[in-house]
Design an enzyme around this catalytic site. Structure first.
Site, PDB file in Angstrom:
ATOM      1  CG  ASN A 203      -0.399  -0.317   2.491  1.00 53.08           C
ATOM      2  OD1 ASN A 203       0.802  -0.511   2.601  1.00 53.08           O
ATOM      3  ND2 ASN A 203      -1.238  -0.388   3.515  1.00 53.08           N
ATOM      4  CB  CYS A 204       4.234   2.122   1.220  1.00 47.19           C
ATOM      5  SG  CYS A 204       3.888   1.929   2.985  1.00 47.19           S
TER       6      CYS A 204
END
Length: 543
Positions: A41-42
């Site tokens: 998700n980063c």
């Protein structure tokens, strides 16, 4: 033993894999509400700009790969709607059907959800999941918007603003407070503003968003009474722990509604563990309750929960919020406490601001970093650090994060034996230099004052001495300052009133430190401007 894990990604998937490595015969089931059990998700903003080209590159593990390698059963699009602690079951909704699943141990890894406004539009997005990313990417590819507004100056907001600009979209970023990146102090965040604006970002502070309105195929955002239209809006005003399941089950909740856990990651129910962005932990430096939504702590917590379910005695020692972000070619990083947090914790602290090259200046390509280091006054213990620069920032913040974890003092920083070669560092590394400067302050070799004190000091009866060159002084200087270049200071001591305190500055703080040592040896009372005129000027420009 059967362990059911609610939610995958960093905490849940890590717990499952660790538990399998510990126990080949354990029954492990992951129930994931979305279609993706383990994803980066980063990296989501970088897929939107095309830096990461393929959506599948964001996927770390799939249900198939977890089954093949770890014999872990994963059910995606399976939402847990209820926990029955007495029966030790969870209720699951999948494809419109509902069923119950039993557990011996339960791990909650629901994460956090994006804060959303009370307004819906197909032009208004949040970014938290792969599905969010895909929706944004499809919208941008289909409509080719020319303008965008990003609301929120945290990590996601800034990374999205950068990636929208990379796509050629004219972007405004609205921040509610007076600076971007809440883990940073105003003075250090100010270092980034000019760079962001030079790269095309329209950066606006103290923006209180009041309403949204859709008109003429655009979304109109009204803030502080001023309305601005854009083709696309990203709302990135933060996240809150997603803990409605825990609340319904009667588990103890803490700050921001996060799930309270002990250092084994157990909740108030000893058979239920919780990890990741949904939990309340303690801050490593202050030991106070904290909510730190970062991937690193989530991974560690997942491992610790699995260890304890298996029977090992693993403990989570707290998090210190170590983080780093790249904004175009500039990097900003922080660890430990900032000044706001230190004050809230009632810690008697001080700070030094140093300006150091990332490697030896005689080797081509050296660039400077601004390093702000916070320390406890009495002990000299390092409690926080912030760095901005273009190269070598990540290396130094990791050293300082390690120093905080090891409860090192400034004297320890000065003694660190760090790798040196001209392309990589200097014989006195920037981390060593921070230690030297702090020890000079603590030992009384030099006094210092900070940029925010200048205005009040100028109301007092003292001498402001600028020891830069005549050309540097002519380009800009503090009000009331007199200019005596360092190399001619000894010959001009008669120009300075010995009965008044002398407030000395140069460009970065080094020459003025030398000047203070000269003045002190000749009986003057003097103080060095922390960070120098360069740092003061950047802060003033951003007031």
């Amino acid at each position: 033993m059967k362990t059911v894990i609610v939610g995958g990604v960093a905490g849940g998937a890590t717990a499952a894999a660790r538990l399998r490595r510990l126990d080949e015969h354990a029954e492990i089931l992951i129930l994931e509400r979305s279609a993706y059990v383990s994803y980066a998700n980063c990296g989501l903003p970088y897929y939107i700009s095309g830096v990461i080209e393929k959506e599948e590159e964001l996927t770390i593990q799939t249900p198939e790969s977890l089954k093949r390698r770890f014999q872990i059963e994963v059910r995606v699009r399976s939402e847990v709607t209820k926990i029955d602690r007495a029966k030790k079951t969870v209720t699951v909704k999948q494809d419109g059907k509902t069923y119950t699943e039993s557990y011996d141990k339960l791990i909650l890894s629901p994460g956090a959800k994006a804060v959303t406004p009370a307004f819906e539009s197909d032009k208004l997005f949040t970014l938290r999941t792969v599905e969010d990313t895909a929706n944004i990417k499809r919208y941008l590819d289909k409509t080719n918007p020319k303008t965008a507004i990003v609301i929120g100056g945290g990590f996601i907001g800034l990374e999205m603003a950068e990636n929208l600009l990379t796509r050629g979209i004219k972007t405004i970023l609205m921040q509610r407070g007076n600076h971007i990146l809440p883990p940073f102090d105003f003075d250090m965040a100010s270092q980034l503003n000019q760079h962001l604006r030079q790269n095309g970002l329209d950066l606006r502070f103290q923006q209180n968003v009041e309403q949204f309105e859709e008109k003429n195929n655009q979304l109109i955002v009204t803030a502080n009474g001023v309305s601005i239209a854009a083709d696309f809006v990203l709302f990135a005003a933060g996240v809150v722990p997603e803990t409605h399941l825990a609340a319904q089950a009667g588990l103890q909740l803490g700050i921001k509604g996060a799930i309270v856990v002990n250092d084994r990651m157990q909740t108030s129910d000893p058979d239920i563990y919780a990890v990741g962005d949904a939990v309340q932990i303690h801050h490593f430096v202050t030991q106070a309750p904290a909510h730190i939504a970062l991937a690193g702590p989530a991974n560690k917590q997942g491992r610790i929960a699995a260890d304890n379910i298996y029977g090992l005695d693993s403990r989570f020692q707290g998090a210190q919020g170590s983080s780093v972000i790249r904004l175009f070619d500039m990097t900003a990083a922080a660890t430990g406490l900032n000044e706001t947090a230190a004050k809230q914790a009632n810690i008697e602290y001080d700070k030094v601001v140093t300006y150091s090259p990332d490697h030896a200046t005689y080797y081509p390509g050296a660039s400077n970093m601004t390093i702000k280091t916070l320390f406890e006054q009495k002990s000299g213990r390092i409690i926080g650090a912030q760095i901005t620069g273009f190269s070598g920032v990540d290396k130094r913040i990791d050293v300082l994060a390690t120093a905080i974890r090891a409860k090192m003092t400034a004297a320890d920083l000065a003694e660190l034996d760090l790798a040196y070669a001209p392309p990589y560092s200097s014989a006195k590394d920037p981390v060593n230099m921070a230690g030297f400067v702090i020890e000079n302050i603590r030992s009384g070799l030099v006094r210092q004052h900070h940029p925010e004190q200048i205005k009040s000091l100028q109301k007092q009866d003292g001498t402001f001495l600028d020891v830069r060159t005549n050309a540097e002084f002519a380009a800009g200087h503090l009000p009331r300052a007199i200019n005596i270049p360092l190399d001619s200071l000894r010959q001009n001591l008669n120009r300075i009133d010995k009965n008044k305190p002398v407030y000395v500055n140069c460009q970065s703080g080094l020459r003025s430190y030398i000047a203070c040592r000269i003045l002190s040896a000749h009986g003057f009372t003097c103080s060095n401007l922390s960070g120098g005129y360069r740092f003061y000027q950047v802060i003033e420009e951003n007031q």
